[in-house]
Design an enzyme around this catalytic site. Structure first.
Site, PDB file in Angstrom:
ATOM      1  N   TYR A  16      -1.842  -0.964  10.907  1.00  0.00           N
ATOM      2  CA  TYR A  16      -2.187  -1.682   9.596  1.00  0.00           C
ATOM      3  C   TYR A  16      -0.967  -1.339   8.778  1.00  0.00           C
ATOM      4  O   TYR A  16      -0.331  -2.023   8.060  1.00  0.00           O
ATOM      5  CB  TYR A  16      -3.458  -0.818   9.046  1.00  0.00           C
ATOM      6  CG  TYR A  16      -3.555  -1.105   7.519  1.00  0.00           C
ATOM      7  CD1 TYR A  16      -3.630  -2.240   6.937  1.00  0.00           C
ATOM      8  CD2 TYR A  16      -3.358  -0.086   6.837  1.00  0.00           C
ATOM      9  CE1 TYR A  16      -3.730  -2.494   5.775  1.00  0.00           C
ATOM     10  CE2 TYR A  16      -3.325  -0.069   5.507  1.00  0.00           C
ATOM     11  CZ  TYR A  16      -3.554  -1.334   5.124  1.00  0.00           C
ATOM     12  OH  TYR A  16      -3.596  -1.223   3.525  1.00  0.00           O
TER      13      TYR A  16
ATOM     14  N   LYS B 283       2.104  -3.557   6.612  1.00  0.00           N
ATOM     15  CA  LYS B 283       2.536  -3.565   5.454  1.00  0.00           C
ATOM     16  C   LYS B 283       3.954  -3.530   5.200  1.00  0.00           C
ATOM     17  O   LYS B 283       4.735  -4.137   4.328  1.00  0.00           O
ATOM     18  CB  LYS B 283       1.706  -2.657   4.567  1.00  0.00           C
ATOM     19  CG  LYS B 283       0.370  -3.002   4.361  1.00  0.00           C
ATOM     20  CD  LYS B 283      -0.100  -4.083   3.463  1.00  0.00           C
ATOM     21  CE  LYS B 283      -1.460  -4.296   3.403  1.00  0.00           C
ATOM     22  NZ  LYS B 283      -1.815  -5.689   2.511  1.00  0.00           N
TER      23      LYS B 283
ATOM     24  N   SER C 158       0.921  -1.270  -0.096  1.00  0.00           N
ATOM     25  CA  SER C 158       0.025  -0.063   0.123  1.00  0.00           C
ATOM     26  C   SER C 158       0.857   1.109   0.021  1.00  0.00           C
ATOM     27  O   SER C 158       1.961   1.073   0.604  1.00  0.00           O
ATOM     28  CB  SER C 158      -0.704   0.052   1.371  1.00  0.00           C
ATOM     29  OG  SER C 158      -1.489   1.207   1.510  1.00  0.00           O
TER      30      SER C 158
HETATM   31  N1  UFG Z   1     -12.870  11.084   3.312  1.00  0.00           N
HETATM   32  C1  UFG Z   1     -13.869  11.808   3.467  1.00  0.00           C
HETATM   33  N2  UFG Z   1     -14.888  11.475   3.954  1.00  0.00           N
HETATM   34  C2  UFG Z   1     -15.140  10.028   4.369  1.00  0.00           C
HETATM   35  C3  UFG Z   1     -13.898   9.135   3.994  1.00  0.00           C
HETATM   36  C4  UFG Z   1     -12.850   9.698   3.111  1.00  0.00           C
HETATM   37  O1  UFG Z   1     -13.868  13.056   3.349  1.00  0.00           O
HETATM   38  O2  UFG Z   1     -16.071   9.454   4.664  1.00  0.00           O
HETATM   39  C5  UFG Z   1     -11.571  11.752   2.481  1.00  0.00           C
HETATM   40  C6  UFG Z   1     -10.180  11.396   3.251  1.00  0.00           C
HETATM   41  O3  UFG Z   1     -10.341  12.400   4.222  1.00  0.00           O
HETATM   42  C7  UFG Z   1      -9.103  11.158   2.180  1.00  0.00           C
HETATM   43  C8  UFG Z   1     -10.035  10.846   1.164  1.00  0.00           C
HETATM   44  O4  UFG Z   1     -11.357  11.017   1.121  1.00  0.00           O
HETATM   45  O5  UFG Z   1      -8.910  12.580   2.037  1.00  0.00           O
HETATM   46  C9  UFG Z   1      -9.838   9.217   0.650  1.00  0.00           C
HETATM   47  O6  UFG Z   1     -10.027   8.652   1.965  1.00  0.00           O
HETATM   48  P1  UFG Z   1     -10.018   7.003   1.881  1.00  0.00           P
HETATM   49  O7  UFG Z   1     -10.228   6.610   3.537  1.00  0.00           O
HETATM   50  O8  UFG Z   1     -10.981   6.442   1.219  1.00  0.00           O
HETATM   51  O9  UFG Z   1      -8.489   6.526   1.596  1.00  0.00           O
HETATM   52  P2  UFG Z   1      -7.295   6.950   2.209  1.00  0.00           P
HETATM   53  O10 UFG Z   1      -6.312   7.762   1.344  1.00  0.00           O
HETATM   54  O11 UFG Z   1      -7.472   7.461   3.593  1.00  0.00           O
HETATM   55  O12 UFG Z   1      -6.845   5.389   2.617  1.00  0.00           O
HETATM   56  C10 UFG Z   1      -6.160   4.638   1.614  1.00  0.00           C
HETATM   57  C11 UFG Z   1      -6.404   3.176   1.920  1.00  0.00           C
HETATM   58  C12 UFG Z   1      -5.751   2.757   3.140  1.00  0.00           C
HETATM   59  C13 UFG Z   1      -4.149   3.146   3.241  1.00  0.00           C
HETATM   60  C14 UFG Z   1      -4.298   4.938   3.089  1.00  0.00           C
HETATM   61  C15 UFG Z   1      -2.803   5.251   2.853  1.00  0.00           C
HETATM   62  O13 UFG Z   1      -7.926   3.045   2.084  1.00  0.00           O
HETATM   63  O14 UFG Z   1      -5.681   1.383   3.198  1.00  0.00           O
HETATM   64  O15 UFG Z   1      -4.682   5.132   1.592  1.00  0.00           O
HETATM   65  O16 UFG Z   1      -2.158   4.770   1.727  1.00  0.00           O
HETATM   66  F1  UFG Z   1      -3.714   2.941   4.361  1.00  0.00           F
END
Ligand code: UFG
Length: 338
Positions: A150, A154, A126
Site C-alpha cells: 500500500y 503511494k 500519506s
Molecule cells: N491501534 C491500536 N488498536 C487498534 C488499531 C490501532 O492500538 O485496534 C494503534 C496502532 O498501533 C497505532 C495507533 O493506534 O499506534 C494508530 O493506528 P491506526 O491504524 O489508526 O493508524 P496508523 O498510524 O497505523 O496508520 C495510518 C494510516 C495508514 C498509513 C499509516 C502510516 O491509516 O494508511 O498511518 O502513515 F499507512
C-alpha cells in the site's frame, strides 16, 4: 468563472468532506467513485451540506475509456485524487490487486488529464511514505521508503508525479502527505464508515463506545513513548479538507509535497481517555502485542504547509473525538442505517 473539479473517491471519508468544502467555496464538483468502499448515501449528504448539486459517476478508474468520458463530458480544470485501496494488511496479502488498482487508475487519470489539457493535480498521499522515520517531527525533506505494498503505491505515484512535472512544466502538482485523519463533519451526517472490522484506531474505539464491539486491543504497551502506547499525529478531517482547498488554490508549476498534520502527538491511551470523556461511555481494552509494521511515533512537521499554503489544522483532539462520536452515535451502523 466557477471552476469544475473532479474529485475521485469523493464518496469516501476524506473525499466526501473535501467535496462539501469545495461546494461551499462555489466550485462545481464532479465525483467519480466505484463505491467499493463507500456509500452512495454520502453523495446525497454532500449535496445537502454543500447546498449544491454534484455530478456523480459510479466508475472504475482502471478503465481508461471511462476516465476519458469524464473529461469529455465535463469542463474539468483540476483533479483531486482520493480514489484508491488503503488497507495496509490487505495490501500485504494481495499486492497485485493494490499495484494494479492504485497505479493503473492514477496513470489513466494523469494520461487523460494531459490529453484533455488539464494540468492541476492534488494527490492523496500519506505519511506512510516516510517508512520508519529517523527524525521527529518529520519534515518533507526526510528520506522516503515504504514498508508495505500500500505504502509503495503511494510512493510510486509520488515518483510518477515528480517525473511528469520534470518532463513537462505545465504540470502543477501537490502531493499531500496525510498523518492520521479522524473526526467527522460537525453536522453528524458525514463520517468514517469502514466496511468490516476497522483497521484504524478511532473507528474501532467509536464502535466499542456505541456497543458494536466489545473491546479494543491496544497494540503494544512497551513502545518508547511517554505511556508506552503508540503516538500519532491525528488531524480533523475537516481541517484536512481545508488543506486540499488551500493546496488547490496555491498550486504552482512543478510537484511539491506537503505534510498535512497538526504537529501534536497523542497516544492510544490518551485517545481512549478522551473518547470516554466525550462519549460518556467506558471503553474496555486489553494491551496486547505490537501490530507488525507499526512504529512508536509518527509526528508531522507541518511548517511548510503553514507557510506556503497559508493553512493550519486548528481543531484539537477533543473536537476530533466529539465530532467522531456525534457521527457514530447518530449513525451507529454508519450509512447502512440512514
Ligand atoms: N491501534 C491500536 N488498536 C487498534 C488499531 C490501532 O492500538 O485496534 C494503534 C496502532 O498501533 C497505532 C495507533 O493506534 O499506534 C494508530 O493506528 P491506526 O491504524 O489508526 O493508524 P496508523 O498510524 O497505523 O496508520 C495510518 C494510516 C495508514 C498509513 C499509516 C502510516 O491509516 O494508511 O498511518 O502513515 F499507512
Amino acid at each position: 468563472m466557477t471552476k469544475t473539479i473532479l474529485v475521485t473517491g469523493g464518496a469516501g471519508f476524506i473525499g466526501s468532506h473535501t467535496a462539501v468544502e469545495l461546494l461551499l467555496r462555489d466550485y462545481r464538483v464532479v465525483i467519480a467513485d466505484d463505491l467499493s468502499n463507500s456509500s452512495a448515501k454520502a453523495i446525497e449528504v454532500i449535496k445537502t451540506l454543500g447546498s449544491a448539486d454534484v455530478s456523480f459517476h459510479e466508475v472504475d478508474l482502471t478503465d481508461e475509456a471511462l476516465v476519458a468520458q469524464l473529461f469529455d463530458e465535463h469542463p474539468i480544470e483540476a483533479v483531486v485524487h482520493f480514489a484508491g485501496l488503503k488497507a495496509v494488511g490487505e495490501s500485504v496479502e494481495k499486492p497485485m490487486h493494490y499495484y494494479r488498482t492504485n497505479l493503473t487508475s492514477t496513470m489513466n487519470l494523469l494520461s487523460q488529464m494531459a490529453q484533455h489539457d488539464v494540468w492541476d493535480f492534488v494527490f492523496s498521499s500519506s505519511a506512510t511514505v516516510y517508512g520508519t522515520p529517523e527524525q521527529l517531527p518529520i519534515p518533507e525533506s526526510a528520506p522516503t521508503g515504504a514498508t508495505n505494498p500500500y505504502g509503495r503505491t503511494k510512493l510510486m505515484i509520488e515518483e510518477i508525479c515528480q517525473d511528469l512535472a520534470a518532463a513537462d512544466d505545465r504540470w502543477r502538482i501537490s502531493l499531500l502527505r496525510y498523518f492520521n485523519p479522524v473526526g467527522a463533519h460537525a453536522s453528524g451526517q458525514l463520517g468514517e464508515d469502514p466496511r468490516g472490522i476497522p483497521n484504524n484506531l478511532v473507528p474501532f474505539v467509536m464502535q466499542v463506545a456505541v456497543g458494536r464491539r466489545e473491546k479494543l486491543q491496544v497494540f503494544g504497551g512497551d513502545w518508547d513513548t511517554p505511556d508506552g502506547s503508540g503516538v500519532r499525529d491525528y488531524i480533523h478531517v475537516v481541517d484536512l479538507a481545508a488543506g486540499h482547498l488551500a493546496a488547490l488554490e496555491k498550486l504552482r508549476a512543478g510537484c511539491e509535497a506537503y505534510n498535512l498534520g497538526t504537529g501534536n502527538g497523542s497516544s492510544v491511551l490518551e485517545i481512549i481517555g478522551t473518547a470516554e470523556r466525550v462519549s460518556g461511555k467506558t471503553i474496555p481494552y486489553d494491551v496486547v502485542d505490537r501490530r507488525s509494521g507499526d512504529i512508536a511515533t509518527s509526528l508531522a512537521d507541518p511548517t511548510k504547509a503553514n507557510r506556503e499554503l497559508g493553512w493550519r489544522a486548528d481543531r484539537n483532539l477533543e473536537a476530533m473525538l466529539t465530532d467522531a462520536w456525534r457521527w457514530q452515535s447518530m449513525n451507529p451502523m454508519g450509512f447502512a442505517e440512514n
